[in-house]
Design an enzyme around this catalytic site. Structure first.
Site, PDB file in Angstrom:
ATOM      1  N   LEU A 258      42.599  55.555  40.158  1.00  0.00           N
ATOM      2  CA  LEU A 258      42.386  54.697  38.998  1.00  0.00           C
ATOM      3  C   LEU A 258      42.011  55.487  37.748  1.00  0.00           C
ATOM      4  O   LEU A 258      41.159  56.369  37.800  1.00  0.00           O
ATOM      5  CB  LEU A 258      41.247  53.725  39.318  1.00  0.00           C
ATOM      6  CG  LEU A 258      40.870  52.773  38.186  1.00  0.00           C
ATOM      7  CD1 LEU A 258      41.900  51.669  38.067  1.00  0.00           C
ATOM      8  CD2 LEU A 258      39.495  52.178  38.409  1.00  0.00           C
TER       9      LEU A 258
ATOM     10  N   GLN B 275      44.968  41.666  42.870  1.00  0.00           N
ATOM     11  CA  GLN B 275      45.037  42.119  41.472  1.00  0.00           C
ATOM     12  C   GLN B 275      45.685  43.499  41.342  1.00  0.00           C
ATOM     13  O   GLN B 275      45.294  44.426  42.042  1.00  0.00           O
ATOM     14  CB  GLN B 275      43.624  42.207  40.897  1.00  0.00           C
ATOM     15  CG  GLN B 275      43.569  42.791  39.493  1.00  0.00           C
ATOM     16  CD  GLN B 275      42.211  42.610  38.835  1.00  0.00           C
ATOM     17  OE1 GLN B 275      41.258  43.301  39.167  1.00  0.00           O
ATOM     18  NE2 GLN B 275      42.107  41.656  37.931  1.00  0.00           N
TER      19      GLN B 275
ATOM     20  N   ARG C 204      40.573  38.431  38.142  1.00  0.00           N
ATOM     21  CA  ARG C 204      39.208  38.899  37.870  1.00  0.00           C
ATOM     22  C   ARG C 204      39.182  39.705  36.581  1.00  0.00           C
ATOM     23  O   ARG C 204      40.080  40.504  36.324  1.00  0.00           O
ATOM     24  CB  ARG C 204      38.733  39.806  39.003  1.00  0.00           C
ATOM     25  CG  ARG C 204      37.409  40.492  38.711  1.00  0.00           C
ATOM     26  CD  ARG C 204      36.969  41.397  39.838  1.00  0.00           C
ATOM     27  NE  ARG C 204      37.731  42.617  39.928  1.00  0.00           N
ATOM     28  CZ  ARG C 204      37.308  43.816  39.515  1.00  0.00           C
ATOM     29  NH1 ARG C 204      36.115  43.939  38.967  1.00  0.00           N
ATOM     30  NH2 ARG C 204      38.060  44.890  39.654  1.00  0.00           N
TER      31      ARG C 204
ATOM     32  N   HIS D  22      46.003  46.604  38.812  1.00  0.00           N
ATOM     33  CA  HIS D  22      45.373  47.213  37.645  1.00  0.00           C
ATOM     34  C   HIS D  22      46.472  47.964  36.899  1.00  0.00           C
ATOM     35  O   HIS D  22      47.283  48.641  37.527  1.00  0.00           O
ATOM     36  CB  HIS D  22      44.274  48.175  38.118  1.00  0.00           C
ATOM     37  CG  HIS D  22      43.381  48.688  37.040  1.00  0.00           C
ATOM     38  ND1 HIS D  22      43.840  49.493  36.016  1.00  0.00           N
ATOM     39  CD2 HIS D  22      42.050  48.515  36.822  1.00  0.00           C
ATOM     40  CE1 HIS D  22      42.818  49.791  35.219  1.00  0.00           C
ATOM     41  NE2 HIS D  22      41.731  49.207  35.684  1.00  0.00           N
TER      42      HIS D  22
ATOM     43  N   HIS E 108      44.547  46.832  43.151  1.00  0.00           N
ATOM     44  CA  HIS E 108      43.194  47.283  42.859  1.00  0.00           C
ATOM     45  C   HIS E 108      42.106  46.440  43.510  1.00  0.00           C
ATOM     46  O   HIS E 108      41.068  46.945  43.914  1.00  0.00           O
ATOM     47  CB  HIS E 108      43.018  47.255  41.337  1.00  0.00           C
ATOM     48  CG  HIS E 108      41.692  47.749  40.856  1.00  0.00           C
ATOM     49  ND1 HIS E 108      41.213  48.998  41.176  1.00  0.00           N
ATOM     50  CD2 HIS E 108      40.751  47.181  40.055  1.00  0.00           C
ATOM     51  CE1 HIS E 108      40.030  49.165  40.601  1.00  0.00           C
ATOM     52  NE2 HIS E 108      39.729  48.082  39.931  1.00  0.00           N
TER      53      HIS E 108
HETATM   54  C1  FAD Z   1      38.489  52.893  42.080  1.00  0.00           C
HETATM   55  C2  FAD Z   1      37.766  51.606  41.836  1.00  0.00           C
HETATM   56  C3  FAD Z   1      37.055  51.413  40.664  1.00  0.00           C
HETATM   57  C4  FAD Z   1      36.387  50.214  40.423  1.00  0.00           C
HETATM   58  N1  FAD Z   1      35.683  50.062  39.261  1.00  0.00           N
HETATM   59  C5  FAD Z   1      34.990  48.919  39.051  1.00  0.00           C
HETATM   60  C6  FAD Z   1      34.194  48.762  37.875  1.00  0.00           C
HETATM   61  O1  FAD Z   1      34.071  49.663  37.047  1.00  0.00           O
HETATM   62  N2  FAD Z   1      33.528  47.588  37.713  1.00  0.00           N
HETATM   63  C7  FAD Z   1      33.606  46.564  38.614  1.00  0.00           C
HETATM   64  O2  FAD Z   1      32.967  45.526  38.420  1.00  0.00           O
HETATM   65  N3  FAD Z   1      34.351  46.699  39.749  1.00  0.00           N
HETATM   66  C8  FAD Z   1      35.026  47.855  39.982  1.00  0.00           C
HETATM   67  N4  FAD Z   1      35.765  47.975  41.125  1.00  0.00           N
HETATM   68  C9  FAD Z   1      35.688  46.930  42.144  1.00  0.00           C
HETATM   69  C10 FAD Z   1      34.381  47.054  42.908  1.00  0.00           C
HETATM   70  O3  FAD Z   1      33.989  48.410  42.948  1.00  0.00           O
HETATM   71  C11 FAD Z   1      34.493  46.534  44.327  1.00  0.00           C
HETATM   72  O4  FAD Z   1      35.030  45.236  44.328  1.00  0.00           O
HETATM   73  C12 FAD Z   1      33.123  46.505  44.996  1.00  0.00           C
HETATM   74  O5  FAD Z   1      32.476  47.762  44.871  1.00  0.00           O
HETATM   75  C13 FAD Z   1      33.205  46.115  46.448  1.00  0.00           C
HETATM   76  O6  FAD Z   1      31.932  46.243  47.012  1.00  0.00           O
HETATM   77  P1  FAD Z   1      31.623  45.666  48.468  1.00  0.00           P
HETATM   78  O7  FAD Z   1      30.202  45.964  48.745  1.00  0.00           O
HETATM   79  O8  FAD Z   1      32.093  44.277  48.547  1.00  0.00           O
HETATM   80  O9  FAD Z   1      32.564  46.528  49.429  1.00  0.00           O
HETATM   81  P2  FAD Z   1      32.679  48.128  49.684  1.00  0.00           P
HETATM   82  O10 FAD Z   1      31.912  48.944  48.721  1.00  0.00           O
HETATM   83  O11 FAD Z   1      34.136  48.385  49.815  1.00  0.00           O
HETATM   84  O12 FAD Z   1      31.978  48.294  51.079  1.00  0.00           O
HETATM   85  C14 FAD Z   1      32.528  47.782  52.276  1.00  0.00           C
HETATM   86  C15 FAD Z   1      31.657  48.197  53.437  1.00  0.00           C
HETATM   87  O13 FAD Z   1      32.106  47.538  54.610  1.00  0.00           O
HETATM   88  C16 FAD Z   1      32.113  48.431  55.694  1.00  0.00           C
HETATM   89  N5  FAD Z   1      33.107  47.961  56.672  1.00  0.00           N
HETATM   90  C17 FAD Z   1      34.358  47.495  56.424  1.00  0.00           C
HETATM   91  N6  FAD Z   1      34.959  47.163  57.587  1.00  0.00           N
HETATM   92  C18 FAD Z   1      34.081  47.406  58.572  1.00  0.00           C
HETATM   93  C19 FAD Z   1      34.109  47.280  59.992  1.00  0.00           C
HETATM   94  N7  FAD Z   1      35.200  46.846  60.643  1.00  0.00           N
HETATM   95  N8  FAD Z   1      33.013  47.643  60.696  1.00  0.00           N
HETATM   96  C20 FAD Z   1      31.910  48.125  60.064  1.00  0.00           C
HETATM   97  N9  FAD Z   1      31.826  48.264  58.731  1.00  0.00           N
HETATM   98  C21 FAD Z   1      32.889  47.903  57.996  1.00  0.00           C
HETATM   99  C22 FAD Z   1      32.446  49.769  55.065  1.00  0.00           C
HETATM  100  O14 FAD Z   1      31.989  50.829  55.874  1.00  0.00           O
HETATM  101  C23 FAD Z   1      31.686  49.685  53.742  1.00  0.00           C
HETATM  102  O15 FAD Z   1      30.362  50.115  53.925  1.00  0.00           O
HETATM  103  C24 FAD Z   1      36.454  49.165  41.377  1.00  0.00           C
HETATM  104  C25 FAD Z   1      37.161  49.356  42.548  1.00  0.00           C
HETATM  105  C26 FAD Z   1      37.839  50.538  42.756  1.00  0.00           C
HETATM  106  C27 FAD Z   1      38.657  50.670  44.018  1.00  0.00           C
END
Ligand code: FAD
Length: 580
Positions: free
Chosen positions: A242, A230, A388, A232, A353
């Site tokens: 962002l 996606q 999304r 943004h 994004h």
């Molecule tokens: C700037 C920004 C703003 C956003 N705003 C919104 C919003 O307002 N509303 C909304 O719904 N969504 C929003 N999104 C999207 C949303 O925030 C994300 O899709 C979501 O937070 C992802 O969460 P997650 O837990 O899947 O991954 P993440 O929060 O990215 O966590 C990934 C984890 O995996 C771990 N990891 C990765 N690879 C490894 C490895 N090889 N070994 C060990 N650990 C590893 C990392 O350390 C981390 O702890 C936004 C995204 C961005 C970038």
């Protein structure tokens, strides 16, 4: 010696923390651990700004949230997943409220909701414009109340161990010491987030390199709908930081170089006075990013050293609204662009994004190998389809993080021992492979950082907002050459303590796999749908492609694509209409 847990969560972001809490709640006898390559509070979830969507009452309904999500996805989501999602999202957000999440409120004390792109009702809960920060904090503090959740902070997982289709654990490097450790687990939940760093210009943190997607793919689990990254529409030029959709939800306008609200030319509505929800600036992200490309072609954007831009205008909102609802936007503009949105226009352009695709899972996070689960952005359930809707991702990681945690707990409680000779043999091979990186003399002239830059440029040029067979085929060839060059590359840093060059090398190898799956799936999908726009196949083709793509890794390392029907429950495919 290996350490062992019943359930191992890889990732300490929103999905990972929610999953770990669900495991601990489901069965306190289980040993559960979280391994994360950064300290959990540094996960990308912390940077989410705009909010989390869930029906909060009033004149809204679950059906309307479901319908907006389905049509926003260009009918590629699975509607049973969407129904589960919208039904459970309000409960999850309320749960966070009880755990201390400071949701913004209306003057009479109710939860405040704001409009968001592609949502026809106001249903996005927010904590000013720092929603992710507050959500992650709340989840992290809740994990601390479970003494039994073990954490491996700043440990980097390098491979998933699998014996005969059954997960046995992972190999990980403790970054502070360089120690390579086997962590045995009966169930592993991949919550490793997205892969925006595969592209050059992204809102995503440096750590978003698709590790978990590649780990699962290499271990035999397919990736789903990878052709749908996606864009943004509003990133700051140069940094890619962002500017949240909340800025348009509060009434911001997009202007081209003539000061004209150009979105009125793209079938997204008219600039009439009226409720903010009908504003054309609140169209879905795919349509807005595509409109930008057309404005560039018409010569109606402004050229800058960082490419063409348009402007986001918040001036008419006034300082009070901006300070109350968008304080972070004002702060980011001051710090990174040296401008004040109260008085000045904000330069913006589309920026990578989010990844709609990911590890293929069922509604309980099961990912195709016994004991493997996935949730959050790393996974594809699928509620996002081809596009999304903003603010659906945060509640998604709660709903499906919790489901994956409960399912993994049930699996681990009844599963036999995960340890086997094959698992230990694989761990030994992995240790050798990692040691080799630290000792090898590279034969090629390439540096890891240069290969990464070339891969990112290849993806932007070949698989950007618009693609065609020629651009994708060229990208596929270039990626193949980059893989060959990567296999001859070497690293200079041979130290053990926080060897960031080794980490960058392993991340690049993950990204090369992810990039290949994106390009291969995009080549095969000969239609245009949501974020996948083929100039050589401009129409949606439901007859052939109302289906998920599944990318399988073949034994020779190539990518094979198969298709899986989309689940339709109540909303048959129709045209996506906005602004009318
Ligand atoms: C700037 C920004 C703003 C956003 N705003 C919104 C919003 O307002 N509303 C909304 O719904 N969504 C929003 N999104 C999207 C949303 O925030 C994300 O899709 C979501 O937070 C992802 O969460 P997650 O837990 O899947 O991954 P993440 O929060 O990215 O966590 C990934 C984890 O995996 C771990 N990891 C990765 N690879 C490894 C490895 N090889 N070994 C060990 N650990 C590893 C990392 O350390 C981390 O702890 C936004 C995204 C961005 C970038």
């Amino acid at each position: 010696m290996a350490v062992a847990h019943d359930v191992l969560v890889v990732g300490g972001g929103g999905a990972g923390l929610r999953a770990a809490i669900a495991v601990a709640e489901a069965d306190p006898r289980l040993s559960v651990a979280i391994v994360s390559k950064v300290y959990p509070m540094r996960s990308h979830t912390v940077s989410a700004e705009g909010g989390a969507a869930a029906v909060a009452g009033g004149d809204d309904s679950l059906d309307e949230h479901a319908y907006d999500t389905v049509s926003g996805s260009d009918w590629l989501c699975d509607q049973d997943a969407v129904e589960a999602f919208v039904g459970e999202a309000p409960r999850e957000l309320l749960r966070l409220e009880h755990q201390g999440c400071p949701w913004s409120r209306t003057p009479d004390g109710h939860i405040a909701v704001r409009a968001f792109g592609g949502m026809r009702k106001k249903r996005t809960w927010f904590a000013a414009d720092k929603t992710g920060f507050h959500m992650l904090h709340t989840l992290f503090q809740t994990t601390l109340s479970y003494q039994d959740i073990v954490r491996y902070d700043e440990w980097f997982v390098t491979s998933l161990l699998v014996d005969n289709g059954r997960v046995g654990g992972v190999v990980a490097i403790e970054l502070a010491t360089g120690r390579i450790e086997t962590i045995i687990a009966k169930a592993v939940i991949m919550c490793t987030g997205g892969c925006g760093r595969v592209y050059p210009f992204t809102t995503n943190a440096n750590i978003k390199t698709g590790d978990g997607m590649a780990l699962a793919y290499r271990a035999g689990a397919p990736l789903k709908d990878m052709e749908f990254p996606q864009y943004h529409p509003t990133g700051l030029p140069f940094t890619g930081i962002l500017i949240t959709e909340a800025a348009r939800a509060e009434g911001g306008w997009l202007l081209n170089k003539d000061g004209y609200r150009y979105l009125q030319d793209y079938d997204l509505g008219r600039p009439e006075p009226g409720p903010v929800l009908r504003s054309m600036e609140l169209g879905p992200r795919d349509r807005l990013s595509q409109a930008f490309v057309h404005e560039v072609a018409k010569g109606r954007t402004t050229d800058t050293p960082y490419g063409p831009i348009v402007h986001l205008d918040l001036r008419h909102l006034g300082a009070d609204v901006i300070d109350a609802k968008l304080p972070f936007v004002r702060e980011l503009c001051a710090r990174y662009e040296h401008i004040d949105p109260v008085r000045e226009l904000i330069p913006v352009r589309p920026v990578i994004h989010y990844m709609m695709g990911g590890i293929h899972t069922d509604l309980d996070g099961a990912a195709g190998l016994d004991g493997l689960y996935a949730a959050g952005e790393a996974a594809c359930v699928n509620i996002n389809g081809a596009n999304r809707l903003g603010s659906n991702s945060l509640p998604e990681l709660l709903v499906f993080g919790a489901r994956a945690g409960r399912a993994a707990a049930a699996f681990a409680a009844s599963a036999g021992d995960a340890e086997s000779q094959a698992v230990h043999a694989q761990a030994k091979d992995e240790r050798h492979r990692l040691e080799k990186w630290l000792s090898r003399q590279g034969e090629g002239p390439d540096r890891i950082a240069d290969l990464r830059t070339e891969m990112q440029e290849t993806m932007e040029n070949g698989a950007g907002i618009y693609r065609d067979e020629g651009s994708l085929a060229k990208a596929a060839n270039e990626l193949q050459r980059l893989r060959e060059r990567f296999s001859d590359a070497a690293i200079d840093d041979r130290s053990r303590v926080f060897n960031t060059e080794l980490v960058a090398t392993l991340e690049l190898s993950f990204m090369l796999d992810v990039a290949e799956s994106i390009v291969t799936c995009a080549l095969r999908r000969a239609e245009s749908r949501g974020a996948h726009q083929r100039t050589d196949f401009p129409a949606r083709d439901d007859e052939r492609f109302l289906a998920h793509s599944l990318a399988h890794r073949e034994p020779d390392g190539t990518c094979r694509v198969a298709y899986l029907p989309v689940t339709i429950t109540r909303w048959p495919p129709s045209e996506r209409v906005y602004g009318r």
